[in-house]
Structure formats: structure tokens, C-alpha cells
Design an enzyme around this catalytic site. Sequence first.
Site, PDB file in Angstrom:
ATOM      1  N   ASP A   1      -0.134  23.815  17.438  1.00  0.00           N
ATOM      2  CA  ASP A   1      -0.224  23.520  16.009  1.00  0.00           C
ATOM      3  C   ASP A   1      -1.099  24.549  15.315  1.00  0.00           C
ATOM      4  O   ASP A   1      -2.297  24.630  15.579  1.00  0.00           O
ATOM      5  CB  ASP A   1      -0.798  22.113  15.828  1.00  0.00           C
ATOM      6  CG  ASP A   1      -0.648  21.597  14.402  1.00  0.00           C
ATOM      7  OD1 ASP A   1      -0.210  22.376  13.526  1.00  0.00           O
ATOM      8  OD2 ASP A   1      -0.967  20.418  14.165  1.00  0.00           O
TER       9      ASP A   1
ATOM     10  N   HIS B   1      -1.518  24.321  12.127  1.00  0.00           N
ATOM     11  CA  HIS B   1      -2.176  23.384  11.200  1.00  0.00           C
ATOM     12  C   HIS B   1      -2.319  23.939   9.794  1.00  0.00           C
ATOM     13  O   HIS B   1      -3.159  23.488   9.016  1.00  0.00           O
ATOM     14  CB  HIS B   1      -3.551  22.996  11.754  1.00  0.00           C
ATOM     15  CG  HIS B   1      -3.942  21.579  11.460  1.00  0.00           C
ATOM     16  ND1 HIS B   1      -4.897  21.240  10.535  1.00  0.00           N
ATOM     17  CD2 HIS B   1      -3.509  20.402  11.976  1.00  0.00           C
ATOM     18  CE1 HIS B   1      -5.045  19.925  10.498  1.00  0.00           C
ATOM     19  NE2 HIS B   1      -4.200  19.397  11.359  1.00  0.00           N
TER      20      HIS B   1
ATOM     21  N   GLU C   1       3.750  25.009  15.328  1.00  0.00           N
ATOM     22  CA  GLU C   1       3.846  24.032  14.237  1.00  0.00           C
ATOM     23  C   GLU C   1       3.106  24.511  13.001  1.00  0.00           C
ATOM     24  O   GLU C   1       1.975  24.993  13.091  1.00  0.00           O
ATOM     25  CB  GLU C   1       3.274  22.697  14.699  1.00  0.00           C
ATOM     26  CG  GLU C   1       3.259  21.624  13.634  1.00  0.00           C
ATOM     27  CD  GLU C   1       2.807  20.277  14.178  1.00  0.00           C
ATOM     28  OE1 GLU C   1       2.295  19.487  13.373  1.00  0.00           O
ATOM     29  OE2 GLU C   1       2.972  20.015  15.373  1.00  0.00           O
TER      30      GLU C   1
ATOM     31  N   HIS D   1       6.333  13.557  12.606  1.00  0.00           N
ATOM     32  CA  HIS D   1       4.871  13.609  12.562  1.00  0.00           C
ATOM     33  C   HIS D   1       4.331  12.189  12.536  1.00  0.00           C
ATOM     34  O   HIS D   1       4.807  11.357  11.777  1.00  0.00           O
ATOM     35  CB  HIS D   1       4.464  14.359  11.284  1.00  0.00           C
ATOM     36  CG  HIS D   1       3.001  14.519  11.071  1.00  0.00           C
ATOM     37  ND1 HIS D   1       2.294  13.758  10.160  1.00  0.00           N
ATOM     38  CD2 HIS D   1       2.104  15.369  11.621  1.00  0.00           C
ATOM     39  CE1 HIS D   1       1.033  14.148  10.159  1.00  0.00           C
ATOM     40  NE2 HIS D   1       0.886  15.124  11.035  1.00  0.00           N
TER      41      HIS D   1
END
Length: 382
Positions: free
Chosen positions: A184, A186, A210, A286
Site C-alpha cells: 500500500d 497509501h 495500492e 477496501h
Amino acid sequence: MRIVDYDLYQVPPRWLFLRIETSDGRVGWGEPVVEGRARTVEAAVEELLDTYLLGEDPTPIEDHWQTMYRGGFYRGGPVLMSAIAGIDQALWDLKGKQFGAPVYELLGGRARNRVRVYQWVGGDRPEGVAQAAQEKVDEGFSALKMNATAELRRIDNPGAIDDARERIATVRETVGPEVDIGVDFHGRVSKSMAKRLAKALEPYDPMFIEEPVLPEHNDCLPEIAEHTTTPIATGERMYSRWDFKEVFEDGAVDVIQPDLSHAGGITEVKKIVGMAEAYDVAMAPHCPLGPIALASCVQVDACSPNVLIQEQSLDIHYNEGSDVLDYLADPSVFEYRDGYVELPTDPGLGIDIDERRVREVTDEVDWHNPVWRHEDGSVAEW
């Protein structure tokens, strides 16, 4: 049958639960929340229910969704769509109970017998990731997810890339090639650094990278995709099929990650995943949230053939004080075996909320994500 009452409960660690009651005594549950903005979303839920739904028949869910969405001149965004999402979840829970069937049976029936899940490891600023990864693999998980980095400058030094590379290299060496590792970014990473970071991590075969950039920079995704063969995932901060339309059309995204508590609920996400299938894009919803959000995800996962895997929040680093199973009368509904969760068979969302527990702990939730700063004092992306 009419909607006669509702209650909202802010519960730890950072969740908002909605309870809707009908005139025949049925109860439906939803989870409308923006993490860190529970009070704001609570006000939006109250406004929608008081304006449009109290006293109404709960069964025409599509009409209610359209009314809540199109009834206001201003629409979309995290607060309104999360409020709609939680209400929508509760309406589907009621409808499933009305017909004595899981929601997925009302959406066309199952496309699989169980849903693969992944487990978070390593925390917000990732550390101790390899040991945590091995522990979760020993518990039976075959897929993990970790943060790639802590905060990064817009153009950072080679050491920052080396640190990220070393973390995933150590995890890959520890768990071997049979375990999937999602990484991720983020939204912490600028376009310039995302290209470098994606290329550096590729030798360790991530399951996906991600949110390599913030959704407001989704136009950069095709350029980032040119620098890697690793699948690109995004979507947790996208709230409707209209938000996803553009990423489908540019062809750079391989996995979408709508959140069932943010992206309009079951009604909207079922439409989004159908659009994704037409573009040969997988979905991995998610869900770093509570049991109602997770139950809603599993219902859509069950009947959607292009679902890849499901995020879940058990033991996630955000869960301090309470965890995902604490509010369930029967926690075994989310018992993970060999990295999968079985499809629920009970009506509605398939879970039984422990109302006494909810009422005991309900209070104003004061969770907010940290504000990170760079060494020069400027605000960093969290």
C-alpha cells in the site's frame, strides 16, 4: 411495513453503527462512517433518514438510493456517499430478513463458495514486518498487505527507496513465493517517487501496489503503469461509479477497491463491480472497518465473479480498545480457515449484532488520523 425508528452508535475504535427498525419489529444494521469524521457522517445520516425515509416502506431500495443521491442538488463525496452507504446496508439487511435469505441470494446468487481474505502486517510506519508476516502465515493466511513506506518527500533520497525495497525483500524471503503480498502506497507518494518505487519493488512480485498516487492524480496512473508490470490497485477514496468510470476507460488499473461504507453501499458497489468486469478489472473491496461493513463486503463478494480478495480488519493496527469480532453475538461467522471466510447463510447481512455490547460502549468517538510533518515542518501525506 414502514421505517419507524433508527439509532446511531459511535463505538470504538472508530466506527459508527446504524440501527433501523420497522413497524413489524425487524431490525437492519448499517455502518456509515468516514474514519475520523464520525460526527459529521452521523449528522448526514440523520438528515437523510429524517428527510426521506422515516415512515416509508424500506423495500424499494433502488428508489431510496436514487432519492437520497439525486434528491439533493449537491451530491457525491465521502460524507454523503458514506451516509447513503450505511443506510443502504441496513435496507438490504432488512430485505434479506424479510425474504429469509442472505443478501447475495437476492443479488443473483453465489458465484463462489468462500471468499479469500488478506491480513494487514507492519503498522502505519512499517516495522517488524517480516516477523508479523510469518506469524500470520502460520495462522493460515496466504495473502498479506503492508504499507510501503512512512511519509516521503515529493522527491526523496535513494535511501528511502532502499528502505522500502529491503522491507518487502525481507518479507518475500520470509514467507516464500506462495504467499501474496499487497503493498500500500497509501497516497503518500508523489508521481515522481511512485514511478521509482514501483520499479524498485517489482522484483519481489507484489500482488498489487495500492493507491500509488492520490485519486486526484489518477490521470498519472497510465504513466506509472508504464514503469511496472505489477498490478495497480486503487479506489478506497472513490465514491461512485462515475468516479471509477475514468480509471476503467484509461486502462491502467487492474484492481479496484471501493469501500462498501464509503461508495454508496451494496447497491452502488454491485454496479461498480459489474462495470469492472466489462473492463477485465478485478475487485478487492477496501474494509479496515467493523463487522457490518465486512458483512456487506462479503455479500457482494459472494455474487461477483471478478472479486479477487477481501480486506478485513482483525488485529489491524487501528483497532485499539475493540476489534471486529467484539460486536458480534456469534463471532464464528468470520472464522478464517486457510485464508478464506465461508459465505454466511443467515438472512440479510448474515450477522447478529450484540446490541447490549453496542449500547454499553457507545460514546463519542474521538479518533482522527495523525497529522504527519516533514523535517521542514510542512504537512506530509498520511
